[in-house]
Design an enzyme around this catalytic site. Structure first.
Site, PDB file in Angstrom:
ATOM      1  N   GLU A   1      27.441  62.717  52.669  1.00  0.00           N
ATOM      2  CA  GLU A   1      29.150  61.940  52.370  1.00  0.00           C
ATOM      3  C   GLU A   1      29.205  63.844  51.542  1.00  0.00           C
ATOM      4  O   GLU A   1      29.073  64.389  51.255  1.00  0.00           O
ATOM      5  CB  GLU A   1      27.966  61.363  51.465  1.00  0.00           C
ATOM      6  CG  GLU A   1      28.769  60.582  50.401  1.00  0.00           C
ATOM      7  CD  GLU A   1      27.769  60.263  48.516  1.00  0.00           C
ATOM      8  OE1 GLU A   1      26.711  60.392  48.694  1.00  0.00           O
ATOM      9  OE2 GLU A   1      28.845  60.097  48.179  1.00  0.00           O
TER      10      GLU A   1
ATOM     11  N   ARG B   1      12.654  67.006  54.418  1.00  0.00           N
ATOM     12  CA  ARG B   1      13.058  67.405  53.329  1.00  0.00           C
ATOM     13  C   ARG B   1      13.639  68.835  53.141  1.00  0.00           C
ATOM     14  O   ARG B   1      12.140  69.405  53.381  1.00  0.00           O
ATOM     15  CB  ARG B   1      13.474  67.186  52.114  1.00  0.00           C
ATOM     16  CG  ARG B   1      14.622  66.057  52.243  1.00  0.00           C
ATOM     17  CD  ARG B   1      14.380  65.489  50.508  1.00  0.00           C
ATOM     18  NE  ARG B   1      16.150  65.897  49.994  1.00  0.00           N
ATOM     19  CZ  ARG B   1      17.119  65.265  50.122  1.00  0.00           C
ATOM     20  NH1 ARG B   1      17.488  63.939  50.940  1.00  0.00           N
ATOM     21  NH2 ARG B   1      18.370  65.532  49.806  1.00  0.00           N
TER      22      ARG B   1
ATOM     23  N   LYS C   1      22.366  67.198  45.355  1.00  0.00           N
ATOM     24  CA  LYS C   1      23.686  67.204  45.108  1.00  0.00           C
ATOM     25  C   LYS C   1      24.658  67.041  43.587  1.00  0.00           C
ATOM     26  O   LYS C   1      25.643  68.289  42.539  1.00  0.00           O
ATOM     27  CB  LYS C   1      24.800  66.659  46.053  1.00  0.00           C
ATOM     28  CG  LYS C   1      25.217  68.202  47.012  1.00  0.00           C
ATOM     29  CD  LYS C   1      25.889  66.829  47.719  1.00  0.00           C
ATOM     30  CE  LYS C   1      25.298  65.442  48.961  1.00  0.00           C
ATOM     31  NZ  LYS C   1      26.472  65.286  49.790  1.00  0.00           N
TER      32      LYS C   1
HETATM   33  P1  ATP Z   1      22.185  64.924  48.113  1.00  0.00           P
HETATM   34  O1  ATP Z   1      19.961  64.025  47.873  1.00  0.00           O
HETATM   35  O2  ATP Z   1      21.970  65.618  47.163  1.00  0.00           O
HETATM   36  O3  ATP Z   1      22.458  63.609  47.580  1.00  0.00           O
HETATM   37  P2  ATP Z   1      21.603  63.520  50.280  1.00  0.00           P
HETATM   38  O4  ATP Z   1      20.820  64.220  51.309  1.00  0.00           O
HETATM   39  O5  ATP Z   1      22.304  62.669  50.103  1.00  0.00           O
HETATM   40  O6  ATP Z   1      22.237  65.108  49.275  1.00  0.00           O
HETATM   41  P3  ATP Z   1      23.362  63.744  52.006  1.00  0.00           P
HETATM   42  O7  ATP Z   1      25.021  64.090  52.614  1.00  0.00           O
HETATM   43  O8  ATP Z   1      23.985  62.712  52.504  1.00  0.00           O
HETATM   44  O9  ATP Z   1      23.336  64.247  51.407  1.00  0.00           O
HETATM   45  O10 ATP Z   1      23.182  64.728  53.719  1.00  0.00           O
HETATM   46  C1  ATP Z   1      23.807  64.829  55.000  1.00  0.00           C
HETATM   47  C2  ATP Z   1      22.983  64.657  55.638  1.00  0.00           C
HETATM   48  O11 ATP Z   1      21.666  65.950  55.190  1.00  0.00           O
HETATM   49  C3  ATP Z   1      21.501  63.796  55.665  1.00  0.00           C
HETATM   50  O12 ATP Z   1      20.768  63.510  56.811  1.00  0.00           O
HETATM   51  C4  ATP Z   1      20.690  64.650  55.265  1.00  0.00           C
HETATM   52  O13 ATP Z   1      19.157  63.770  55.736  1.00  0.00           O
HETATM   53  C5  ATP Z   1      20.507  65.829  55.311  1.00  0.00           C
HETATM   54  N1  ATP Z   1      20.000  66.274  54.193  1.00  0.00           N
HETATM   55  C6  ATP Z   1      20.191  66.353  52.980  1.00  0.00           C
HETATM   56  N2  ATP Z   1      19.858  67.431  52.643  1.00  0.00           N
HETATM   57  C7  ATP Z   1      18.324  67.882  53.260  1.00  0.00           C
HETATM   58  C8  ATP Z   1      17.388  68.407  53.131  1.00  0.00           C
HETATM   59  N3  ATP Z   1      17.416  69.392  52.069  1.00  0.00           N
HETATM   60  N4  ATP Z   1      17.102  69.454  53.909  1.00  0.00           N
HETATM   61  C9  ATP Z   1      17.096  68.455  55.401  1.00  0.00           C
HETATM   62  N5  ATP Z   1      17.606  67.679  55.265  1.00  0.00           N
HETATM   63  C10 ATP Z   1      18.755  67.524  54.046  1.00  0.00           C
HETATM   64 MG    MG Z   2      22.689  60.441  50.766  1.00  0.00          MG
END
Ligand code: ATP
Ligand code: MG
Length: 545
Positions: A33, A259, A269
């Site tokens: 995102e 994760r 984020k």
């Molecule tokens: P936040 O929870 O901080 O908003 P997010 O997971 O929603 O982060 P996205 O931009 O949606 O952020 O993530 C893009 C991809 O990266 C998703 O498929 C998510 O599962 C993966 N991802 C995000 N954080 C992690 C992490 N700590 N470890 C592994 N994969 C991750």
């Molecule tokens: Mg997300």
């Protein structure tokens, strides 16, 4: 990678290929995102998605999940692309946006209404929450659940046409308010948001939610394995429900993995944004952050991040990884490749009182083993600098310092004996007077002296003034939750020193380099030829806890 990784996802892909579940080409996607910069947790997902596709001769989409214009921006779209590329991955022509599919998504939503699988609901967000039930109690049906298909179609079109205010209506799936899975209790699929979108401008005022959007985009792109993190496990039934109820005849499997967490760091984020907004750090690329931009600015090589991700591996177990593993990967990457020079972080002036005449030129190798890195000239003269912490009036032998009336070798140079200390008014040494031993030159030493301490140093004639930034962990607590920066943020996480580095390190733009005994360093992005700024990427040895 020399050996092929095996983990439950790669095993699953192998099985699917053997059993003809997929038609030969593996297709994955990385779906960020654009509401922030990428961090090392995302790197794990990037390495996994791009990595498995490459290993199996497949392809990967970089797809922006841009369905929430209130938090998203072009700045983030750009930074994410830059970071993925820098990490070493290439989506070729497969750059997509959920917003590319807004028209299709809208018509799939209309299909659900036509099948009596979705309805327009006038309850407020609070009312929806209040009627959702709990883990132990079922929710209750919305009074709008029984609207006719014709009325729902009409209202949904009017939502799109902008007739209603934000929050006045939503489109909900009609599933089961008594489902044990809360995500299946008539979840919201569309909401009204009168906000300009960074790509579609004012074309839309209804935006699809993640659970509706993601699975459809996956299906439209022919994603063979939709890899996501474990928090989406409970959303999988909804992922499947949407695809079972719209007319797309492709249904990717969603597969979850854990994760990545890094101790003493935050990955959310939301928390990263508030660290930046509250001025705790300088921005998304602050070298203390676990963001890709921060790690890059700090000087961490992309290869070290890839190595780190592959060592962490892919499992379903929650993992909070020690920062020492990342440090290890950085050192392993730089050990044989980074040229070595000398820098004095906290300088103490040394005057060689028995030195006269022209400076002596010394030769120093730029790496003890990697001879390709060549050598350079150092000068030894009357004035030089050593590290303040390398001197003490008295010290035990174990401490390996220069002491008053003691001896130390200056690396690549001569043995010196400290004969006098000049202190400032507060008793802090500001200058040492030493005598050098003329026949003790490194490589030609006939003095027979064996000082315990070997010190790094820089001669005044050969020194360039530099700002040297040393970092400590940003948080004092192992698993910060972002609730209290005041108590949890380490006030000493950045220490900026005015030191001296050898001219060669600046003029040859060694980047990254090792400053002997001090660690691996890289130029900061704010560095200029007149005012070099170095970031310490990592120290040479893991500090004992
Ligand atoms: P936040 O929870 O901080 O908003 P997010 O997971 O929603 O982060 P996205 O931009 O949606 O952020 O993530 C893009 C991809 O990266 C998703 O498929 C998510 O599962 C993966 N991802 C995000 N954080 C992690 C992490 N700590 N470890 C592994 N994969 C991750
Ligand atoms: Mg997300």
């Amino acid at each position: 990678m020399s050996t092929l990784a095996t983990d439950f996802i790669r095993n699953r892909i192998r099985e699917d290929l053997e059993n003809d579940v997929v038609d030969g080409t593996i297709v994955t996607r990385f779906p960020p995102e654009p509401n922030g910069y990428l961090h090392i947790g995302h790197a794990k997902s990037i390495c996994l998605n791009f990595g498995v596709a490459a290993e199996f001769g497949g392809k990967t989409y970089l797809r922006f999940d841009d369905t929430n214009p209130s938090k998203e921006s072009e700045e983030f779209v750009h930074s994410i692309q830059e970071d993925v590329r820098w990490l070493g991955f290439d989506w070729e022509d497969r750059l997509t946006f959920a917003s590319d599919y807004f028209e299709q998504l809208y018509s799939f939503a209309t299909q659900l209404i036509e099948k009596d699988k979705a309805f327009v609901c006038d309850l407020t967000a609070d009312e929806i929450r209040a009627t959702r039930g709990t883990l132990t109690e079922p929710g209750s049906d919305s009074p709008f659940r029984t609207r006719s298909i014709a009325e729902n179609l009409d209202l949904f079109r009017r939502m799109r046409d902008g007739e209603y205010a934000d929050g006045a209506k939503v489109l909900r799936a009609k599933i089961d308010m008594a489902s044990p899975n809360l995500n299946m209790r008539d979840p919201v699929l569309y909401r009204i948001l009168h906000l300009a979108h960074h790509r579609t401008g004012d074309s839309w005022c209804v935006y699809p939610l993640y659970d509706f959007t993601h699975c459809i985009c996956d299906a439209l792109e022919g994603i063979t394995h939709s890899l996501c993190t474990l928090e989406f496990e409970d959303h999988r039934p909804l992922y499947d429900w949407v695809l079972d109820n719209v007319s797309i005849n492709f249904h990717p499997p969603q597969i979850e993995f854990s994760r990545l967490g890094l101790e003493f760091n935050v990955m959310s984020k939301r928390i990263l944004t508030s660290l930046i907004d509250s001025g705790q750090v300088e921005g998304w690329d602050d070298p203390r952050l676990p963001t890709i931009a921060g790690l890059r600015r700090r000087g961490v090589p992309a290869a070290a991040i890839r190595d780190f991700c592959s060592r962490v591996g892919v499992t379903k177990q929650a993992n909070l990884v020690e920062t020492s593993l990342l440090d290890f990967c950085v050192r392993a990457e730089l050990e044989d490749t980074a040229p070595r020079g000398m820098a004095v972080v906290e300088p103490l002036l040394v005057t060689v009182i028995n030195f006269e005449g022209d400076d002596i030129e010394l030769e120093a190798r730029n790496h003890p083993k990697n001879l390709e890195l060549g050598s350079r000239r150092l000068t030894f003269g009357r004035e030089l600098y050593i590290e303040r912490s390398d001197f003490a009036v008295t010290a035990s032998k174990k401490q390996r310092k220069l002491t008053l009336n003691g001896l130390a070798r200056l690396r690549y140079g001569f043995i010196v004996e400290c004969v006098d200390v000049i202190n400032d008014d507060s008793g802090l040494p500001i200058e040492l007077k030493v005598r050098y031993v003329e026949n003790s030159r490194s490589g030609q030493d006939t003095s027979g002296l064996k000082p315990k301490a070997t010190l790094h140093w820089v001669s005044k004639a050969n020194a360039v003034h530099a700002e040297i930034r040393l970092f400590e962990r940003l948080f004092n607590v192992r698993e910060p939750d972002g609730s209290s920066f005041e108590s949890d943020v380490n006030g000493n996480s950045l220490r900026s020193h005015h030191g001296f580095v050898e001219r060669a390190a600046v003029e040859s733009k060694w980047n990254p380099c090792q400053f002997e005994r001090n660690g691996f360093f890289a130029f900061d992005s704010s560095s200029t030829p007149d005012r070099p700024v170095f970031n310490r990427i990592v120290s040479l040895m893991s500090s004992k806890k």
